[in-house]
Each structure stands twice: as structure tokens, then as C-alpha cells.
Scaffold this active site. Structure first.
Site, PDB file in Angstrom:
ATOM      1  N   ARG A 331     -18.142  20.573 100.576  1.00 43.29           N
ATOM      2  CA  ARG A 331     -18.344  20.140 101.945  1.00 43.29           C
ATOM      3  C   ARG A 331     -19.173  21.189 102.672  1.00 43.29           C
ATOM      4  O   ARG A 331     -18.946  22.386 102.528  1.00 43.29           O
ATOM      5  CB  ARG A 331     -16.972  20.025 102.616  1.00 43.29           C
ATOM      6  CG  ARG A 331     -16.996  19.298 103.919  1.00 43.29           C
ATOM      7  CD  ARG A 331     -15.641  18.707 104.190  1.00 43.29           C
ATOM      8  NE  ARG A 331     -14.624  19.740 104.348  1.00 43.29           N
ATOM      9  CZ  ARG A 331     -13.608  19.632 105.193  1.00 43.29           C
ATOM     10  NH1 ARG A 331     -13.489  18.547 105.924  1.00 43.29           N
ATOM     11  NH2 ARG A 331     -12.718  20.566 105.291  1.00 43.29           N
ATOM     12  N   SER A 398     -12.775  28.469  96.386  1.00 40.79           N
ATOM     13  CA  SER A 398     -11.340  28.407  96.070  1.00 40.79           C
ATOM     14  C   SER A 398     -11.057  28.613  94.588  1.00 40.79           C
ATOM     15  O   SER A 398     -10.572  27.715  93.879  1.00 40.79           O
ATOM     16  CB  SER A 398     -10.777  27.074  96.536  1.00 40.79           C
ATOM     17  OG  SER A 398     -11.181  26.863  97.855  1.00 40.79           O
ATOM     18  N   ASP A 452      -9.551  29.242 100.094  1.00 38.86           N
ATOM     19  CA  ASP A 452      -9.119  28.126 100.967  1.00 38.86           C
ATOM     20  C   ASP A 452      -7.753  28.379 101.612  1.00 38.86           C
ATOM     21  O   ASP A 452      -7.498  27.950 102.744  1.00 38.86           O
ATOM     22  CB  ASP A 452      -9.123  26.783 100.221  1.00 38.86           C
ATOM     23  CG  ASP A 452      -8.381  26.809  98.895  1.00 38.86           C
ATOM     24  OD1 ASP A 452      -7.902  27.888  98.495  1.00 38.86           O
ATOM     25  OD2 ASP A 452      -8.281  25.741  98.253  1.00 38.86           O
TER      26      ASP A 452
HETATM   27  C1  BGC Z   1      -7.412  28.531  92.636  1.00 40.33           C
HETATM   28  C2  BGC Z   1      -7.108  29.144  93.978  1.00 40.33           C
HETATM   29  C3  BGC Z   1      -7.171  28.069  95.028  1.00 40.33           C
HETATM   30  C4  BGC Z   1      -6.269  26.938  94.657  1.00 40.33           C
HETATM   31  C5  BGC Z   1      -6.291  25.840  95.677  1.00 40.33           C
HETATM   32  C6  BGC Z   1      -6.519  27.355  92.372  1.00 40.33           C
HETATM   33  O1  BGC Z   1      -6.886  26.734  91.197  1.00 40.33           O
HETATM   34  O2  BGC Z   1      -7.239  29.487  91.626  1.00 40.33           O
HETATM   35  O3  BGC Z   1      -8.032  30.157  94.272  1.00 40.33           O
HETATM   36  O4  BGC Z   1      -6.805  28.632  96.249  1.00 40.33           O
HETATM   37  O5  BGC Z   1      -6.632  26.405  93.428  1.00 40.33           O
HETATM   38  O6  BGC Z   1      -7.530  25.285  95.833  1.00 40.33           O
END
Ligand code: BGC
Length: 729
Positions: A331, A398, A452
Site C-alpha cells: 500500500r 513487516s 507494522d
Molecule cells: C514478521 C513480522 C511482522 C508480522 C506481522 C511476521 O511474519 O516477521 O515482522 O510484524 O509478520 O506482519
């Protein structure tokens, strides 16, 4: 009826030697000498019913219909003085308003029938059957083996044929509903409606001599009415109970058998509170260990410091671009912060072609830069900017990243199905910046990298001062929270009065990597892990997050099919449906978390939602038993995920050790899966006695990331002194 006319009628009634029988219809004109006949109700009813034809009956009932204005006159609604008066009023009103009550029952029945389409359909079919019978008999009577079948017997046959169908579509429950609703409405109305006549009769009954003919007839009429009401209610209740009993028997017997068969397979997924507390203890230990060292090889949790030390103060402002990459889409947002945490957001979702998720990393970043260019052009964002203007961009990325500053972050590993080459081990901020710089005319500087969870926390802490933790329960799962730097031995950065705390991204999805969750892992969990892109990693995430819930359910279904518990015999008998089944049974990821949520919430009597979903993925005409088992599987898998998530959130709340704390949460499971959210909240309540609040963080990963960049900008332009408000208490 107005008070005036009521009084007049009352006067007439009281003066008249004989009561106005037209006011008391069931023992009326056709039955004036009822008091002299023997008082056998059935004899009375039968003889009268035989005498009456439908038109007469209709005319009589019409005459006894009381004006609706009187029926609904709220001025007349008063509680009875005492139980005796209440009982007298009940008896009188039931008789007085019998036709009105009859119409109320019809209206409730119509409502019940039209809101149960299957029932309506069968009733229509039954009506049509009877109509055909009557047509046929009109032409010539029906004769079978020289025996003439009476029309009433034919009607009975149609009725008997329809009974099983009616039971199947829930006629039993419908009868109960109509009975219950009617009794409730009529009882309340009859108890509270004070009819002038009735009050007058009440007075008369007390004042006049018991030998009065008038009272005698009144009592007889009331007695008759009571008998009719009693018998009718009894018969209806018996039919209802019978239908309901048969209905429950067929349902519950299925339930018992199914539970017995499936229980053993589902049992390992059912977690006890003791197991959850053990998960909590292990998670807490791993968090503490993760804060001590960066040895990601030997530790479960990375516990990354994020270089975000402060929440928003409300004085942030400016415009920011945000790129949010973390799921199968990404996004781009334009966020304007207008002071006092007021924010405007404009965003667009871009699909990521699957080939990019698994291809060359540089291509992924080039694609992001291309989409940024499109977004700026489409929204004419550069229009009023000077030639040298550069947008500040916060990069919500993320995935597990080891940060060395707010704008330096090395990707440790991909998760959630991403597997682009040449990115792990590299600085993703630099990679994005280089891709942007490769596009001539794109003037953007990446000023912050934000997980995130951190965005989620920041967006919420701009509203709730006690918000100190952010959680994602979506495609993946992770959490972050404010930790005192005193508790972070591995922190090598500045430690002073301004930098007393830092947000830690726990990366709790990796819990269990070295076996601390083996005591609750099932064979299915292991199978899913082995066949995933990242074996032995993200063990906890694979038990909780949306990316894996559907797959866990699918693997259990496959197991149940192989044991011939699900779709027994169908695989062999219907070769035409085998290819579809095979797609579902063989294709990893073909069952989604959304399916799990929808099936779990399927409360339709015939599990029609489950049937539709199964049909849509190639399992045609599943039986009720199949749907029932699959719903049990979905419920169990989803409940386990919610309980594990609750255990993890409980650890966060305990670590924060505040008198009351708000946890910001985002992600599809929490946002859209109501049952998951309910189970999570309920379990959490049992696991932590502390006051806590779970709040959905709206657009957290975009708004919150812009806030991270904005706080950083504010601190650079006006460095802060010690900010007490942001410390956990
Ligand atoms: C990632 C995290 C992320 C989470 C939610 C996980 O797979 O390792 O960094 O915050 O997913 O998106």
C-alpha cells in the site's frame, strides 16, 4: 370502543336480565342453552363444529372481533391490583379478545413462515398438493383397487407426505416459536389490558349473589373458554414437543456420533489453561533472553530494538509518504499530520505479482518505486512543490530486520511466503532508496524503517496515553512494546535521560524454533512446517496467523478424508468430482483463513454457508455430517489460535507491569474474525487479572509509520528534554 360507549354498554349489561351473548362468542347464538346441556366440552365442540359451516364460523368470529383501537388503547394498560384480579382479568380478556388474539397468532405465524423460506416453500407445496387433490376429485373420485379413497384421506396422505419435509426444514422450532411468541404476547396483553366490561363484571361477581343466572352463565362461558384454550394449547404443545423432539433426536444423535469419531483427531488442538500458562512462561523467558544477546542463531526471539524512543506528543506535523510492504499486497499512502494528532490519509493498494514475491529482490524494489511514481502522478502530489522538494518516506517493512538506526535495517529472513533473492542480509532501506534514485524525477528520501507492529502502536498511542504495546494478528503475527533500556543489556546505543526506553519488536512469531512449543505441536503442525517455504522457522506464527489457519484446517480435512471419516465413499463413487477434490486435497494454501472464519460462524440450521464454501472450492454436495465435522475442525483450530494469541498478549501486559494498559491490535484476524476476537478477549481475561484494554488500531501501519517519521523530524528540529509521559510506569 370509547369510554362513553363502553359505559353505555356497561349500563345496558348491568340492567339487562340476560347478558349480551354476542359479546361472548364461543358459547353464543348457536348455543344459548348450553347451561342446560351436559357440560362435556368435546361433545359441545363436536356438535357445534358439525353444525357450523365455514361462512357461519367466519361471520361469528367477525362479530366477536373487538375494535383494534380498543385492543391497542394504551390508556387501558394497567397492572392488575392483585393476583386474583389478574387471574380474573386474564380469563376475561382471553375470552373477550379471542378473535383479536387469533389474528395476532396468525400474524406471528405468517411472520415466522415468511422468514423461514424453506418452510414457506413446503407449505406452499402442501397447499398446491391439496388443491390438486380437490381438482382431481372434482373431475372423478380417486379409486385404488376398486376402493374409493375419500377426499379427507387424500388430504391426510398429502399432509403425511409433507410432515418429514416440514420437520427437516425446522417446522418443530417454528411451532415452538409461534407458540412461545403468541403465549407471551397474549399473556401480557390479557394481563395488563383493563377492559371496562371486565372490571364491571369483576364488581358484579363480587357484589351480586352467587345464585344469579347472569354470573352462572358468565362462569360457564369462562369455563368453556378456558377448556377450549387449555385443550388447544395442550394439543399444539404436544405437536410442537413431538416435532421438536424428533427434530432434536435426528440432530443430536448425529452430533454424538460425529463427536466420537472426530474427537481423537481434534484433541491435541484443544489447549488447557495449564498448557497456556506454560506457553506464557516460555515466551517470557525467551523475551528476556532475547534482550540480552543478538545471537539469533541460538535464541528464539530476536527482540529487535527499533530506535523509536518516544510516542507522539501531539505537536507533530507535516506530510509523509508511506510504503507498507508486508502481505501479498502493498500500500502506498500520503499522510498529512496537522498537529494534535489530526491526520488525513489517502492511499492506494497495489497488487504484487506472485513472480515478484519469489524473484530477484531488486525487481521487487523497482516495482515499489514504479508504484510510488504512479501514486504521486495520479494524485498530483508534486503540483505545488518546488523543484528541489523531496518527500519524506516512512517504509513499513513487516519482516524481521536488525536495525542499527531508524533508517538502517538488515533483513534477517523472509516470512509469510516472501522469498525474493539477494535481500536477506542487506539493508532494505538502502535498497529502496537506490530503486527510487534509479527513477529519474522521483524525489523521495526514506527517513524511517518501521515494523507494522510499531506503526500500530504509534497510531494508537496518539489517542491513548497508556498504549504501550502493538500487536499484529493478520497474515503474520508479531508484537512490540516499550521497554526500559535498563532491561536491554544488548543495547549499544545512547543511554541518557532522553533515551530511557525503546520500542522492542519481539518477533514472537519465531517462538518455538528451538523446541519450547513441542509440547503442544501436533503432527499436522509439523507437516505444515515441513512443507512450508521456511521450515523450522516462525513456529508460533504457523499456529496462529491467517496465512496458516486455512492450511491447518485443510490438512486435517485431508487426514479425515484418508480415514474415510469425511466424504465417505464419494471419492470412489463419483469419479466426476474427483479432479476438483484433488485440487483441494493436493493444493497447498487452497483453503483460506476467511473460509475458517465463515464456516466457524455458520449457525444456519442446515449449515448452508459451509455447503456453499465447500462447493466453491470444489467439494460438491457435501453431506450435513461432512459440513458438521468441518465446522468442528474450523472452530477448534481457530480457538487454539485465539488462545495462543491471548497467552502471548498476556505476557506483554505482565511485562509492562502498569496499573492499566492499552494494547493496540491490527490484522485481519482481530479486525474481521469476530469469533477469534471474542475467544482472544475471553481467554486473556482469564490469564491476566490486570486492567487492560484491546483497541483496534485503524490504518495503524500507515498512520503510525508517518508518526514515527514525524516524531523524528520534531526531535531533530526541537530536541526534547526528558519526556516523562512516554515512560511505562
Ligand atoms: C514478521 C513480522 C511482522 C508480522 C506481522 C511476521 O511474519 O516477521 O515482522 O510484524 O509478520 O506482519
Amino acid at each position: 370502543m370509547s369510554d362513553m360507549s363502553a359505559t353505555k354498554q356497561l349500563a345496558g349489561d348491568m340492567n339487562s336480565p340476560a347478558p349480551q351473548h354476542s359479546e361472548i362468542p364461543l358459547g353464543t347464538s348457536t348455543d344459548n342453552n348450553v347451561s342446560s346441556t351436559n357440560n362435556n366440552m368435546s361433545t359441545w365442540a363436536m356438535s357445534n363444529l358439525q353444525k357450523l359451516n365455514v361462512t357461519e364460523l367466519y361471520t361469528q368470529q367477525r362479530q366477536s372481533l373487538r375494535p383494534w383501537l380498543d385492543f391497542f388503547n394504551t390508556n387501558q394498560f394497567k397492572p392488575p391490583a392483585n393476583i386474583k384480579a389478574g387471574a380474573r382479568r386474564l380469563v376475561f380478556n382471553v375470552e373477550h379478545f379471542q378473535t383479536n388474539y387469533f389474528i395476532v397468532i396468525i400474524i406471528l405465524s405468517i411472520y415466522c413462515i415468511i422468514t423461514t423460506p424453506a418452510l414457506l416453500f413446503i407449505l406452499l407445496a402442501m397447499g398446491a398438493g391439496c388443491y390438486l387433490v380437490s381438482l382431481k376429485n372434482h373431475e372423478s373420485p380417486l379409486t385404488i383397487m376398486n376402493h374409493q379413497i375419500a377426499i379427507s384421506q387424500q388430504y391426510l396422505a398429502v399432509f403425511c407426505l409433507c410432515v418429514p419435509l416440514l420437520l427437516m426444514v425446522g417446522a418443530g422450532s417454528a411451532i415452538f416459536w409461534i407458540l412461545g411468541a403468541s403465549v407471551f404476547v397474549i399473556f401480557l396483553h390479557a394481563l395488563f389490558h383493563q377492559t371496562p366490561n371486565q372490571e364491571a363484571f369483576g364488581v358484579q361477581m363480587e357484589e351480586m349473589a352467587p345464585s344469579s343466572d347472569y354470573i352462572l352463565e358468565f362462569k360457564i362461558d369462562v369455563f368453556k373458554t378456558l377448556k377450549i384454550v387449555g385443550i388447544t394449547t395442550g394439543v399444539l404443545t404436544a405437536i410442537g414437543l413431538g416435532a421438536y423432539y424428533i427434530h432434536r433426536r435426528t440432530q443430536s444423535s448425529k452430533r454424538v456420533i460425529l463427536r466420537d469419531e472426530v474427537r481423537n483427531i481434534l484433541r491435541p488442538f484443544q489447549l488447557t489453561e495449564e498448557q497456556l500458562r506454560r506457553v506464557m512462561a516460555n515466551l517470557n523467558t525467551e523475551m528476556t533472553n532475547g534482550l540480552k544477546s543478538d545471537d539469533t542463531e541460538n535464541l528464539d526471539l530476536a527482540m529487535f530494538p527499533t530506535y523509536v524512543h518516544h510516542g507522539p506528543s501531539g505537536q507533530e506535523s507535516g506530510e509523509y509518504l508511506v510504503v507498507d510492504l508486508g502481505g501479498s499486497n502493498f500500500r502506498v499512502s500520503h499522510v498529512s499530520i496537522e498537529g494534535r494528532n489530526r491526520m488525513r490519509l489517502n492511499n492506494k493498494i497495489f497488487l504484487i505479482p506472485h513472480s515478484l514475491l519469489l524473484g530477484e529482490g531488486e525487481k521487487l524494489f523497482d516495482y515499489i518505486a514504479e508504484c510510488l511514481q504512479r501514486f504521486i502522478d495520479d494524485n498530483k502530489l508534486s503540483l505545488l512543490k518546488s523543484a528541489n522538494y523531496k518527500f519524506d518516506l516512512a517504509f513499513t517493512f513487516s519482516f524481521p530486520c536488525k536495525q542499527t538506526s531508524l533508517r538502517e535495517a538488515t533483513l534477517v529472513s523472509w516470512t509469510k511466503g516472501f522469498s525474493c533473492t539477494s535481500v536477506v542480509g542487506n539493508d532494505v532501506v538502502l535498497m529502496l532508496q537506490q530503486a527510487i534514485d534509479r527513477r529519474k524525477g522521483l524525489k523521495i528520501q526514506v527517513v524511517a524503517l518501521v515494523n507494522d507492529t510499531v506503526g500500530t502502536l504509534m497510531a494508537c498511542s496518539s489517542i491513548y496515553r497508556d498504549c504501550k504495546a502493538g500487536v499484529i494478528l493478520g497474515t503474520g503475527t508479531n508484537a512490540c512494546y516499550f521497554e526500559n533500556l535498563d532491561n536491554v543489556p544488548k543495547w549499544t546505543g545512547v543511554r541518557d535521560n532522553i533515551h530511557k526506553q525503546v520500542i522492542i519488536s519481539t518477533e514472537w512469531g519465531a517462538l518455538g524454533r528451538h523446541g519450547c512449543l513441542d509440547f503442544i505441536r501436533t503432527d499436522i503442525d509439523r507437516e505444515l512446517d515441513e512443507s512450508s517455504l521456511t521450515p523450522h522457522q516462525q513456529v508460533f506464527e504457523k499456529m496462529i496467523s491467517a496465512l496458516y489457519l486455512g492450511e491447518i484446517v485443510r490438512l486435517i480435512i485431508v487426514d479425515l478424508v484418508q480415514r474415510s471419516i469425511l466424504f465417505p465413499g464419494r471419492m470412489q463413487k463419483s469419479p466426476s468430482i474427483r479432479p476438483d477434490y484433488n485440487i483441494f486435497l493436493i493444493l497447498r494454501g487452497s483453503f483460506y483463513a476467511k473460509h475458517v472464519a465463515d464456516i466457524e460462524n455458520d449457525t444456519t440450521e442446515d449449515l448452508s454457508i459451509t455447503t456453499t464454501i465447500l462447493t466453491s472450492i470444489g467439494i460438491h454436495d457435501p453431506s450435513y455430517d461432512d459440513c458438521y465435522i468441518i465446522r468442528e475442525v474450523c472452530k477448534t483450530v481457530s480457538l487454539r489460535a485465539a488462545k495462543l494469541a491471548a497467552a502471548a498478549v498476556a505476557v506483554l501486559i505482565n511485562r509492562l507491569n502498569m496499573s492499566s494498559v492499552t494494547v493496540a491490535i491490527d490484522g485481519t484476524l482481530f479486525r474481521h474474525h469476530q469469533q477469534f476476537k471474542h475467544n482472544l478477549t475471553r481467554t486473556l481475561g482469564r490469564l491476566v487479572p490486570r486492567t487492560h484494554r484491546l483497541v483496534l488500531s485503524e490504518d495503524g501501519s500507515s498512520k503510525g509509520s508517518a508518526l514515527v517519521a514525524a516524531v523524528d523530524r520534531r526531535l531533530k528540529t526541537a530536541p526534547m528534554t526528558y519526556d516523562k509521559t512516554n515512560l511505562p510506569s
